[in-house]
Motif scaffolding. Structure first.
Motif, PDB file in Angstrom:
ATOM      1  N   GLY A 163      -8.401   7.611  -0.453  1.00  0.00           N
ATOM      2  CA  GLY A 163      -9.809   7.762  -0.816  1.00  0.00           C
ATOM      3  C   GLY A 163     -10.316   6.709  -1.776  1.00  0.00           C
ATOM      4  N   THR A 164      -9.512   5.654  -2.023  1.00  0.00           N
ATOM      5  CA  THR A 164      -9.929   4.610  -2.966  1.00  0.00           C
ATOM      6  C   THR A 164     -10.621   3.438  -2.286  1.00  0.00           C
ATOM      7  OG1 THR A 164      -7.712   3.656  -2.824  1.00  0.00           O
ATOM      8  CG2 THR A 164      -8.136   5.168  -4.650  1.00  0.00           C
ATOM      9  N   GLY A 165     -10.652   3.417  -0.951  1.00  0.00           N
ATOM     10  CA  GLY A 165     -11.339   2.347  -0.240  1.00  0.00           C
ATOM     11  C   GLY A 165     -10.434   1.289   0.344  1.00  0.00           C
ATOM     12  N   LYS A 166      -9.125   1.544   0.416  1.00  0.00           N
ATOM     13  CA  LYS A 166      -8.229   0.524   0.958  1.00  0.00           C
ATOM     14  C   LYS A 166      -8.456   0.308   2.447  1.00  0.00           C
ATOM     15  CE  LYS A 166      -4.410   3.893   1.076  1.00  0.00           C
ATOM     16  NZ  LYS A 166      -4.425   4.224   2.506  1.00  0.00           N
ATOM     17  N   THR A 167      -8.905   1.330   3.166  1.00  0.00           N
ATOM     18  CA  THR A 167      -9.178   1.149   4.594  1.00  0.00           C
ATOM     19  C   THR A 167     -10.239   0.067   4.793  1.00  0.00           C
ATOM     20  OG1 THR A 167      -8.604   3.433   5.116  1.00  0.00           O
ATOM     21  CG2 THR A 167      -9.991   2.264   6.695  1.00  0.00           C
ATOM     22  N   ALA A 168     -11.321   0.146   4.042  1.00  0.00           N
ATOM     23  CA  ALA A 168     -12.364  -0.880   4.159  1.00  0.00           C
ATOM     24  C   ALA A 168     -11.842  -2.239   3.728  1.00  0.00           C
ATOM     25  CB  ALA A 168     -13.582  -0.486   3.321  1.00  0.00           C
ATOM     26  N   ALA A 169     -10.936  -2.275   2.752  1.00  0.00           N
ATOM     27  CA  ALA A 169     -10.398  -3.555   2.280  1.00  0.00           C
ATOM     28  C   ALA A 169      -9.685  -4.292   3.404  1.00  0.00           C
ATOM     29  CB  ALA A 169      -9.455  -3.334   1.096  1.00  0.00           C
ATOM     30  N   PHE A 170      -8.798  -3.603   4.123  1.00  0.00           N
ATOM     31  CA  PHE A 170      -8.087  -4.335   5.182  1.00  0.00           C
ATOM     32  C   PHE A 170      -8.950  -4.548   6.416  1.00  0.00           C
ATOM     33  CE2 PHE A 170      -6.125   0.030   5.839  1.00  0.00           C
ATOM     34  CZ  PHE A 170      -6.571   0.281   7.129  1.00  0.00           C
ATOM     35  N   LEU A 171      -9.898  -3.667   6.683  1.00  0.00           N
ATOM     36  CA  LEU A 171     -10.770  -3.881   7.839  1.00  0.00           C
ATOM     37  C   LEU A 171     -11.731  -5.046   7.601  1.00  0.00           C
ATOM     38  CD1 LEU A 171     -11.579  -0.202   8.916  1.00  0.00           C
ATOM     39  CD2 LEU A 171     -10.136  -1.860  10.128  1.00  0.00           C
ATOM     40  N   ILE A 172     -12.245  -5.168   6.387  1.00  0.00           N
ATOM     41  CA  ILE A 172     -13.119  -6.313   6.069  1.00  0.00           C
ATOM     42  C   ILE A 172     -12.351  -7.615   6.229  1.00  0.00           C
ATOM     43  CG2 ILE A 172     -14.272  -7.477   4.138  1.00  0.00           C
ATOM     44  CD1 ILE A 172     -15.223  -4.698   3.213  1.00  0.00           C
ATOM     45  N   THR A 173     -11.089  -7.627   5.808  1.00  0.00           N
ATOM     46  CA  THR A 173     -10.247  -8.817   5.974  1.00  0.00           C
ATOM     47  C   THR A 173     -10.079  -9.168   7.448  1.00  0.00           C
ATOM     48  OG1 THR A 173      -9.043  -8.282   3.937  1.00  0.00           O
ATOM     49  CG2 THR A 173      -7.977  -9.799   5.494  1.00  0.00           C
ATOM     50  N   ILE A 174      -9.763  -8.168   8.253  1.00  0.00           N
ATOM     51  CA  ILE A 174      -9.547  -8.399   9.688  1.00  0.00           C
ATOM     52  C   ILE A 174     -10.818  -8.889  10.364  1.00  0.00           C
ATOM     53  CG2 ILE A 174      -9.111  -7.203  11.879  1.00  0.00           C
ATOM     54  CD1 ILE A 174      -7.111  -5.428  10.342  1.00  0.00           C
ATOM     55  N   LEU A 175     -11.929  -8.206  10.124  1.00  0.00           N
ATOM     56  CA  LEU A 175     -13.174  -8.551  10.807  1.00  0.00           C
ATOM     57  C   LEU A 175     -13.674  -9.932  10.389  1.00  0.00           C
ATOM     58  CD1 LEU A 175     -14.957  -5.067  10.632  1.00  0.00           C
ATOM     59  CD2 LEU A 175     -13.924  -6.144  12.642  1.00  0.00           C
ATOM     60  N   THR A 176     -13.443 -10.301   9.129  1.00  0.00           N
ATOM     61  CA  THR A 176     -13.842 -11.634   8.678  1.00  0.00           C
ATOM     62  C   THR A 176     -13.042 -12.707   9.407  1.00  0.00           C
ATOM     63  OG1 THR A 176     -14.469 -10.794   6.495  1.00  0.00           O
ATOM     64  CG2 THR A 176     -14.035 -13.150   6.676  1.00  0.00           C
ATOM     65  N   ARG A 177     -11.736 -12.509   9.532  1.00  0.00           N
ATOM     66  CA  ARG A 177     -10.903 -13.494  10.235  1.00  0.00           C
ATOM     67  C   ARG A 177     -11.306 -13.588  11.702  1.00  0.00           C
ATOM     68  NH1 ARG A 177      -5.227 -14.874  10.691  1.00  0.00           N
ATOM     69  NH2 ARG A 177      -4.902 -14.390   8.488  1.00  0.00           N
ATOM     70  N   LEU A 178     -11.553 -12.455  12.349  1.00  0.00           N
ATOM     71  CA  LEU A 178     -11.944 -12.473  13.758  1.00  0.00           C
ATOM     72  C   LEU A 178     -13.273 -13.203  13.955  1.00  0.00           C
ATOM     73  CD1 LEU A 178     -11.010  -8.815  14.826  1.00  0.00           C
ATOM     74  CD2 LEU A 178      -9.789 -10.916  15.402  1.00  0.00           C
ATOM     75  N   TRP A 179     -14.185 -13.079  12.984  1.00  0.00           N
ATOM     76  CA  TRP A 179     -15.482 -13.747  13.085  1.00  0.00           C
ATOM     77  C   TRP A 179     -15.351 -15.248  12.858  1.00  0.00           C
ATOM     78  CZ3 TRP A 179     -20.350 -12.474  14.527  1.00  0.00           C
ATOM     79  CH2 TRP A 179     -21.388 -13.329  14.154  1.00  0.00           C
ATOM     80  N   GLU A 180     -14.580 -15.628  11.843  1.00  0.00           N
ATOM     81  CA  GLU A 180     -14.499 -17.039  11.481  1.00  0.00           C
ATOM     82  C   GLU A 180     -13.541 -17.835  12.365  1.00  0.00           C
ATOM     83  OE1 GLU A 180     -13.615 -17.333   7.328  1.00  0.00           O
ATOM     84  OE2 GLU A 180     -15.668 -16.821   6.760  1.00  0.00           O
TER      85      GLU A 180
END
Length: 464
Positions: A163-180
């Motif tokens: 519940g601390t937000g780690k799911t969003a942390a790794f998903l933001i990392t993944i989605l950023t790499r896929l976009w760039e």
């Protein structure tokens, strides 16, 4: 933006960054993390020294779905713990003697982490728009600690509560790499670039839901394969749609790998979530087989998260990651500061009645009641229902469709009380659960020979 500058300093692809990093470790780490970097670059790459080659089809197909319930026998758990310890011995033997001390020194406490706004990172605009739609503007402590390193393509091991937000942390990392770094040619089906492993169906489906929300303005193929759900429907989607991000439970993923429907040779981002729970549930041998199907850790980025880091979890982290940034986020408050706890020592036959009386008199708006085994969960749910208390049960033998329906109704407030096994409750985020009830249904023999049961109630604010 600051993160893009970090990436440009590193000159991806990551395997080239790391080759330089090993020669000049301090110069190539993100500036924001440089003070925490220790000389751990020289540790052994034991992960695949004894591993089968990536193209070897040596993964044993399970005869049946791997259950995602943790009501596994203690023998199975003990065996998996021994397997994990034995397999990682070589990594320990060659790791620096001060690896644990270095990890502790690198750890970032919540008080040391600056709070960043998402706009401070060089995130893709579609991703920022989706984050804005979710009404988030600033990172949580775990996100602020993880993103500077993960967005710069470095491995991360993170310790934080659910519940601390780690799911969003790794998903933001993944989605950023896929976009760039988009694909330069059409991607074959069943061939993901990012893989997220989760111990339970509910957690995997929750991660998928968050991923869909974050990727709503991005053309990213997101798929989820888990046990307990229609295999043919999952197979049709795997073979018929592009897969950039795959979220999976270990047993079902191994089934797809053995059928040669999913291949992991192009995975360049691997996330292992709730690693300690994987260990407890006996999934580490399966996870190890999956990791061996991915490229070597020098050719992928690995993000490794766990609520706890004991010796066994640390061995796994060292084996599967390469010179990671170790982040520890301490809880803002300990449980005893936010929870009022009551404890009764009563006879077994009075325990269910005491719980029913409590729910009727106090009338908490929502409560989770935990029991040890499936049969106890169903008996307690039946007893409460007959007593006129609306509740549902959540356990591994409940059909998946009903489990999802129960969870959704509980989150929306349609069901006030849910009786669940502890695994069903691990990693499931529900806002506004005021009391959390825990029933320890194991009887204890006293010196007088009378059997008593422990019954404990924890009442406090916040979601779980």
């Amino acid at each position: 933006g600051s993160t893009r500058a970090m990436r440009e300093d590193c000159n991806h692809p990551r395997r080239d960054q790391q080759a330089v990093s090993e020669q000049q470790p301090e110069e190539k780490k993100p500036e924001a993390q440089a003070a925490a970097v220790k000389a751990t670059e020289g540790k052994a790459d034991a992960e695949q020294a004894t591993a089968p080659p990536a193209d070897a089809e040596n993964v044993a197909a399970p005869d049946a779905e791997v259950s995602t319930d943790a009501e596994a026998s203690s023998d199975a758990q003990a065996s998996s713990d021994a397997d994990a310890a034995d397999a990682e011995t070589s990594a320990d033997a060659e790791a620096p003697a001060d690896a644990d001390a270095s990890a502790d020194a690198d750890a970032s406490g919540a008080e040391d982490v600056p709070v960043y706004a998402f706009s401070e990172f060089a995130l893709p605009k579609p991703l920022l728009d989706a984050i804005s739609d979710l009404e988030f503007t600033h990172c949580t402590p775990i996100q602020s600690a993880v993103l500077p390193s993960s967005l710069a393509d470095y491995d991360v091991t993170g310790q934080a509560q659910t519940g601390t937000g780690k799911t969003a942390a790794f998903l933001i990392t993944i989605l950023t790499r896929l976009w760039e770094e988009p694909d330069t040619e059409p991607r074959a089906t069943g061939n993901p670039r990012a893989l997220v492993l989760a111990p339970t169906r509910e957690l995997a489906l929750q991660i998928e839901s968050v991923a869909q929300d974050l990727a709503k303005y991005m053309d990213v193929g997101i798929q989820c394969v888990v046990g307990g759900m229609d295999f043919q429907k999952q197979l049709d989607k795997v073979t018929g749609e592009t897969m950039h991000l795959l979220i999976a439970t270990p047993g079902r993923l191994i089934d797809f790998i053995n059928r040669r429907k999913i291949r992991l040779r192009e995975v360049d981002m691997l996330v292992i979530d709730e690693a300690d729970r994987m260990l407890d549930m006996g999934f580490i041998p399966d996870v190890r087989k999956i990791v061996y199907q991915t490229p070597h850790k020098r050719q992928r980025q690995t993000l490794f998260f766990s609520a706890t880091f004991n010796d066994d979890v640390m061995r796994l982290a060292r084996s599967w990651t390469l010179a990671p940034e170790h982040v520890v986020i301490a809880p803002e408050t300990v449980a005893t500061e936010t929870v009022t706890q009551y404890f009764w020592l009563i006879s077994s036959d009075k325990k269910a009645r005491l719980l029913a009386d409590f729910l009727r008199q106090v009338k908490p708006p929502r409560a989770l009641v935990f029991a040890n085994r499936r049969d106890q969960t169903h008996r307690l749910q039946s007893y409460l229902s007959k007593a006129g208390i609306r509740c549902e049960s959540l356990a591994g033998d409940v059909p998946q469709r009903k489990r999802l329906s129960t969870l959704n109704r509980f989150k929306e407030g349609d069901i006030p009380y849910v009786v669940a096994t502890d695994v069903a409750g691990r990693g499931i985020h529900v806002d506004g659960v005021t009391p959390v009830s825990y029933t320890h249904l194991r009887a204890h023999e006293t010196m007088t020979g009378i059997s008593y049961a422990v019954f404990c109630l924890k009442i406090g604010g916040g979601g779980g």
